[in-house]
Design a protein around this motif. Structure first.
Motif, short mmCIF file in Angstrom:
data_model
loop_
_atom_site.label_atom_id
_atom_site.label_comp_id
_atom_site.label_asym_id
_atom_site.label_seq_id
_atom_site.Cartn_x
_atom_site.Cartn_y
_atom_site.Cartn_z
N LEU A 168 31.67 58.10 14.09
CA LEU A 168 31.01 57.08 13.28
C LEU A 168 29.57 57.48 12.97
N PRO A 169 29.05 57.10 11.77
CA PRO A 169 29.75 56.43 10.65
C PRO A 169 30.78 57.35 10.01
N LEU A 170 31.85 56.72 9.50
CA LEU A 170 32.99 57.48 9.01
C LEU A 170 33.57 56.78 7.79
N THR A 171 34.03 57.58 6.84
CA THR A 171 34.73 57.03 5.68
C THR A 171 36.18 57.47 5.73
N VAL A 172 37.09 56.52 5.66
CA VAL A 172 38.53 56.82 5.70
C VAL A 172 39.20 56.18 4.50
N THR A 173 40.36 56.72 4.16
CA THR A 173 41.17 56.17 3.08
C THR A 173 42.48 55.64 3.65
N ALA B 138 48.74 49.56 6.87
CA ALA B 138 48.22 50.92 7.02
C ALA B 138 47.41 50.98 8.31
N VAL B 139 47.50 52.10 9.01
CA VAL B 139 46.79 52.27 10.27
C VAL B 139 46.28 53.70 10.35
N THR B 140 45.06 53.86 10.80
CA THR B 140 44.54 55.18 11.12
C THR B 140 43.62 55.06 12.32
N PRO C 202 34.78 66.78 3.04
CA PRO C 202 35.76 65.83 3.58
C PRO C 202 36.06 64.66 2.66
N ASP C 203 35.02 64.08 2.01
CA ASP C 203 35.27 62.91 1.16
C ASP C 203 36.14 63.28 -0.03
N GLU C 204 35.89 64.45 -0.63
CA GLU C 204 36.69 64.86 -1.78
C GLU C 204 38.13 65.12 -1.37
N LEU C 205 38.30 65.75 -0.23
CA LEU C 205 39.64 66.05 0.26
C LEU C 205 40.40 64.76 0.56
N GLU C 206 39.69 63.78 1.09
CA GLU C 206 40.34 62.51 1.44
C GLU C 206 40.88 61.83 0.20
N THR C 207 40.08 61.87 -0.88
CA THR C 207 40.52 61.24 -2.12
C THR C 207 41.69 62.00 -2.73
N ALA C 208 41.62 63.33 -2.66
CA ALA C 208 42.68 64.12 -3.26
C ALA C 208 44.01 63.97 -2.55
N SER C 209 43.95 63.73 -1.24
CA SER C 209 45.19 63.66 -0.47
C SER C 209 45.79 62.28 -0.43
N SER C 210 45.13 61.29 -0.97
CA SER C 210 45.67 59.93 -0.93
C SER C 210 46.85 59.81 -1.88
N GLN C 211 47.74 58.88 -1.59
CA GLN C 211 48.93 58.67 -2.38
C GLN C 211 48.97 57.23 -2.85
N GLY C 212 48.88 57.04 -4.18
CA GLY C 212 48.97 55.72 -4.74
C GLY C 212 47.73 54.88 -4.48
N PRO C 213 47.82 53.58 -4.77
CA PRO C 213 46.67 52.70 -4.55
C PRO C 213 46.34 52.58 -3.07
N GLY C 214 45.08 52.34 -2.80
CA GLY C 214 44.67 52.23 -1.41
C GLY C 214 43.29 51.60 -1.29
N ILE C 215 42.68 51.80 -0.15
CA ILE C 215 41.35 51.25 0.14
C ILE C 215 40.53 52.32 0.83
N ARG C 216 39.33 52.58 0.32
CA ARG C 216 38.39 53.46 1.02
C ARG C 216 37.45 52.58 1.83
N VAL C 217 37.30 52.93 3.09
CA VAL C 217 36.51 52.10 4.00
C VAL C 217 35.43 52.97 4.64
N ARG C 218 34.19 52.48 4.57
CA ARG C 218 33.09 53.14 5.26
C ARG C 218 32.78 52.32 6.51
N ILE C 219 32.94 52.95 7.67
CA ILE C 219 32.85 52.23 8.95
C ILE C 219 31.55 52.61 9.64
N THR C 220 30.84 51.61 10.08
CA THR C 220 29.62 51.83 10.86
C THR C 220 29.64 50.93 12.09
#
Length: 414
Positions: A345-350, A336-338, A288-306
């Motif tokens: 949780l815990p979850l990492t989102v981009t 941006a909203v997701t 999942p983490d690799e896929l999330e990075t690959a599917s992102s478009q342009g600059p962004g923020i990766r957030v690890r939520i706990t």
């Protein structure tokens, strides 16, 4: 409906009482006005004043204080003044206290008729009849889906211009696999309500499934029109994700579904899309983490939520988690909203431009942003007392390949 009209009649009674009240007091008012005019001594007082001033003028003339010309001029002014005062006091004869009685019942009848016509045009009599039919079928022991459809179809004949009738029929047709009738009901609803993105999205979706999950030219035209009006419309994005998944374009499907989740208010729909994302990830064989990075478009923020363990007992596992990026000045809409659920949780989102709510406000437009994570038991986007939250200020927007930013949900909205 009889009780409804009885209630309307009771509400009209005070208004009718106010209209009739002048008739009850007309005799008293007439007598008072007649007595006032009989006792009015204003004209006699004006004549007495005129005579005193004229006597003063004559005395002044005899004493030689004024000449004949001045006397005649002042006397003319006095007579003109008396004439003007007397003319203003002339009154028309009082009419009988019974005069105009016919106008009152005419006005009363007009008020009643106007009220009934206004309610028939602006009121909700049709909606009340629709509600009564639905309750009647639901309360019948042998009530069924076919019976509900039959009764609503009869009501549609009586109320062809009531959008709520077609709004009630559409899901029944859809759920009973009557795609053609569902399309007709939805098209009629769009005629009445206008080409709203949500309705166009549902029409595109039902046509998509009727066409065996194919993007026909007609469906594509509806998709284009819907996204032009609302680029974040979740129903259309979810449908496009299904189309991409069916053709083994799993990364594209995941991207559509993630964007759709951000716009859904229905936790059930969001959960179904998450399951689809998980299946697509399995088909790709990518973590999942690799896929999330690959599917992102342009600059962004990766957030690890706990979630702080001390607060975990305060929310259920299916509570909605909103992850929002905002500009530091708070002048723009959310960048941006997701969404997610507490169970994840815990979850990492981009967060990136694919999570934008509007073309006018994107994460790539700023260098830093404020990340707010909120847990809502009600699923409402507006913060409410009792929600849990955590935030992080001045988070750099850039490459999403690096270490994620940690945000801990550790506070309660007061």
């Amino acid at each position: 409906m009889t009780l409804l009209w009885v209630a309307f009649g009771l509400l009209l009674l005070p208004a009718l009482w106010l209209l009739v009240m002048p008739l009850r007091t007309a005799g008293t008012v007439h007598a008072a006005q007649r007595d006032f005019e009989a006792d009015d001594r204003t004209a006699q007082q004006n004549v007495a004043v005129y005579r005193r001033r004229l006597a003063s003028l004559e005395a002044a003339l005899e004493r030689g204080e004024i000449d004949r010309g001045r006397f005649d001029e002042d006397r003319l002014d006095l007579e003109r003044s008396l004439l003007e005062d007397t003319e203003g006091l002339q009154r028309r004869p009082l009419k009988s206290p019974t005069a105009g009685r016919v106008a009152v019942p005419v006005v009363v009848l007009g008020v009643v008729v106007a009220s009934v016509l206004w309610y028939q045009h602006q009121g909700a009599e049709g909606d009340l009849a629709l509600h009564a039919i639905q309750q009647e079928v639901l309360n019948q022991p042998d009530g069924s889906l076919s019976m509900m459809v039959e009764r609503l179809e009869e009501e549609a004949v009586r109320q062809p211009d009531n959008p709520n009738v077609w709004m009630a029929l559409f899901p029944l047709y859809r759920d009973s696999n009557q795609g053609g009738k569902a399309i007709e009901a939805l098209e009629r609803l769009i005629e009445l309500e206008g080409r709203q993105p949500a309705l166009l999205a549902q029409l595109a979706q039902i046509r998509f499934f009727v066409a065996n999950r194919t993007l026909t030219d007609e469906v594509q035209a509806l998709v284009d029109e819907t996204l032009e009006r609302d680029p974040r419309q979740p129903t259309v994005l979810g449908m496009l994700g299904i189309h991409a998944f069916d053709r083994a374009r799993y990364e594209e499907a995941i991207d559509y579904w993630r964007r759709a989740i951000a716009g859904f208010d229905d936790p059930g729909s969001a959960a179904a899309l998450r399951e689809g994302i998980a299946v697509a990830q399995q088909r790709l064989g990518v973590p999942p983490d690799e896929l999330e990075t690959a599917s992102s478009q342009g600059p962004g923020i990766r957030v690890r939520i706990t979630l702080d363990e001390a607060l975990r007992d305060q929310v259920s596992e299916d509570a909605t988690v909103f992850v929002v990026a905002r500009d530091l000045q708070g002048e723009l809409p959310p960048l941006a909203v997701t969404r997610a659920q507490v169970a994840e949780l815990p979850l990492t989102v981009t967060l990136d431009d694919t999570s934008a709510m509007s073309d006018r406000a994107r994460l790539s437009q700023v260098d830093e942003a404020r990340v707010v994570v909120r847990v809502s038991a009600s699923g409402q986007a507006t913060p409410q007392a009792g929600d849990l939250f955590g935030d992080r200020d001045a988070v750099a927007v850039g490459d999403t390949d690096g270490e994620p930013v940690d945000v801990v949900i550790d506070r309660v909205v007061e």
